[in-house]
Enzyme design. Sequence first.
Site, PDB file in Angstrom:
ATOM      1  N   ASP A 117      20.866  34.163  14.667  1.00  0.00           N
ATOM      2  CA  ASP A 117      19.626  33.516  15.084  1.00  0.00           C
ATOM      3  C   ASP A 117      19.661  33.172  16.568  1.00  0.00           C
ATOM      4  O   ASP A 117      20.672  32.661  17.063  1.00  0.00           O
ATOM      5  CB  ASP A 117      19.480  32.230  14.252  1.00  0.00           C
ATOM      6  CG  ASP A 117      18.129  31.560  14.424  1.00  0.00           C
ATOM      7  OD1 ASP A 117      17.119  32.150  14.018  1.00  0.00           O
ATOM      8  OD2 ASP A 117      18.089  30.435  14.963  1.00  0.00           O
ATOM      9  N   GLU A 136      38.476  42.077  11.782  1.00  0.00           N
ATOM     10  CA  GLU A 136      39.656  41.725  10.974  1.00  0.00           C
ATOM     11  C   GLU A 136      39.448  42.140   9.523  1.00  0.00           C
ATOM     12  O   GLU A 136      40.378  42.141   8.730  1.00  0.00           O
ATOM     13  CB  GLU A 136      39.870  40.196  10.978  1.00  0.00           C
ATOM     14  CG  GLU A 136      40.394  39.639  12.286  1.00  0.00           C
ATOM     15  CD  GLU A 136      40.254  38.107  12.343  1.00  0.00           C
ATOM     16  OE1 GLU A 136      39.913  37.478  11.311  1.00  0.00           O
ATOM     17  OE2 GLU A 136      40.469  37.567  13.438  1.00  0.00           O
TER      18      GLU A 136
HETATM   19  C1  GLC Z   1      14.606  32.025  14.961  1.00  0.00           C
HETATM   20  C2  GLC Z   1      14.145  31.968  13.530  1.00  0.00           C
HETATM   21  C3  GLC Z   1      13.045  30.970  13.410  1.00  0.00           C
HETATM   22  C4  GLC Z   1      13.557  29.606  13.852  1.00  0.00           C
HETATM   23  C5  GLC Z   1      14.167  29.674  15.237  1.00  0.00           C
HETATM   24  C6  GLC Z   1      14.979  28.454  15.550  1.00  0.00           C
HETATM   25  O1  GLC Z   1      13.658  32.540  15.793  1.00  0.00           O
HETATM   26  O2  GLC Z   1      13.782  33.238  13.095  1.00  0.00           O
HETATM   27  O3  GLC Z   1      12.531  30.891  12.117  1.00  0.00           O
HETATM   28  O4  GLC Z   1      12.505  28.687  13.851  1.00  0.00           O
HETATM   29  O5  GLC Z   1      15.038  30.765  15.376  1.00  0.00           O
HETATM   30  O6  GLC Z   1      16.150  28.450  14.791  1.00  0.00           O
END
Ligand code: GLC
Length: 576
Positions: free
Chosen positions: A222, A272
């Site tokens: 993310d 790993e």
């Molecule tokens: C990413 C995720 C989203 C979230 C953001 C903050 O873009 O896809 O849903 O709100 O990160 O974590």
Amino acid sequence: MTVPSPSRTKTFELSSAHDWWRQASVYQIYPRSFYDTNGDGLGDLPGITAKVPYLKNLGIDAVWLSPFYPSALADGGYDVDDYRNVDPRLGTLADFDAMTAALHDAGIKLIVDIVPNHSSDRHEWFREALASPAGSPARDRYIFRDGLGQDGNEPPSDWQSIFGGSAWERITEPDGTPGQWYLHLFAKEQPDFNWDNEEVRKDFLTTLRFWADRGVDGFRVDVAHGLTKHLPETLPPEIEMPGMASEHGQHLFWDRDEVHDIYAQWRQVFNEYDPPRMAVAEAWVHPSRRARYASSEGLGQAFNFDLLTADFNAAEFRSSITKNLAESNATGASSTWVFSNHDVVRHSTRYGLLQEPESSQIPVAETGAPMAGGARDGKAWLLAGAPEHQLDRDLGLARAKAATLLMLALPGSAYLYQGEELGLHEAAEIPDAQRQDPAFFRNPGVDIGRDGCRVPLPWNAEDSAFGFSTTDPHLPQPQWFTKVAAESQEADQQSTLNLYRKALSRRRMLQGPEELRWIEEENPQVLHFARPGGWHSITNFGDTPAPLPLGLALLSSGPLAGDGTLPPATTVWMTC
Ligand code: GLC
Ligand code: CA
């Protein structure tokens, strides 16, 4: 044009243990809205286990599971309290293991979402930071600053958070006085980590190993472009900062070169394992800078959102496909394709909008609001109260199916989002009082938020909550779900669900080397390409029928006319 790959010769066997992800069909599950087994209105991990036969029957290769960690749900689970546990409302670690085993038994891999840019404000480290004095090691794991102005009561800079409002929040010191400010690029419940801090780095390695040891096959990372930050003593005003997708990596916190040191370390951890764990970056960066995230010394694959932000238009599709194949050819990674996810308006709705929303002129990566979707996402339609006369549902769905069939013929990984196999439209009818997305709350009247694509799935037409739960679901479902519930689509050979099933199983059979050759058509509204082995995909983006080449039709996204033409908004797979 043929786009060969240096590493292709050894890459196309889908069964190859190391390369399973290169051309996988990956199905994203937003767990709280998938299937509820204990009647609390929230989807859970046993719900995923219960639906493994459905997933197997759909024909996907992998599941990408959005965050399932303990969380206050300030941002749909992307505010993580504890990276190495399961939200008790969703189950236990034992439930996680049972789900993983059931998926693996069905031949489905598991990719989990990892959220390294920020934790939640309930994470034990953040609580410790609040309880500790300014300048303490506990505060150093996050980004704290003194405020400006008299008594420090102004934020350290005028930076805006992605979800709107200031990116700084003031805390109360342990002695009860107003204190320092912390940086949160997203909601205020999501304090940004300080990735210069060694403990933070080490802890994430522990987290990666924790899940990899449990049998997870990969990670979706993310906000992969956000981790490392260079914040000088005096912070520049927002107006002096380049856009998120700056070409030169000069931004103070987006897409800095140092972030790749982190992923190089992660790659060592992934390697790993046997087979090595895969990873895919969510990185809203300048296209020229995507390659490093996708490199085999880094995460190995990166999303491109080019098709997701493109109009249903032959020229736009062709140019993004060509660019992305050239890019993956250069990195040795495989391409990724995606039309829908939990952050954007569902593609059947986007494609059915009769009026272009005004925001469509804004290139997504520069809005600084990637997850809100930005361009061409129907946000304007939703904000205007979703007037039906602005949405042609049938046209939108026909185009969405045509686009999906085209995507499933492309070399590379196809990322699908739960519910698109049912042809779901965006659920517009959510009362304000029931909305959950911080993007909605932090931007009154400006951003409707992302709840409309996160509504719990309709499994059948008869039961309560359309078979999702025995009680009220956590987000209300619209009445028109009756017509699109999974069970109601079972028997109908022409249903969207059966189209996805046929397409996914054919894709497996037809998949060969990651090569694509464009076949020039006279009609500029038609895109035609061939894959090795004589697999052709032909899409009519126009609104009048187009002539079809001679050949055997294998599958089409809508009914064929039977007169040698391809109807508007339709894709056909052929062997020619
Ligand atoms: C990413 C995720 C989203 C979230 C953001 C903050 O873009 O896809 O849903 O709100 O990160 O974590
Ligand atoms: Ca539940």
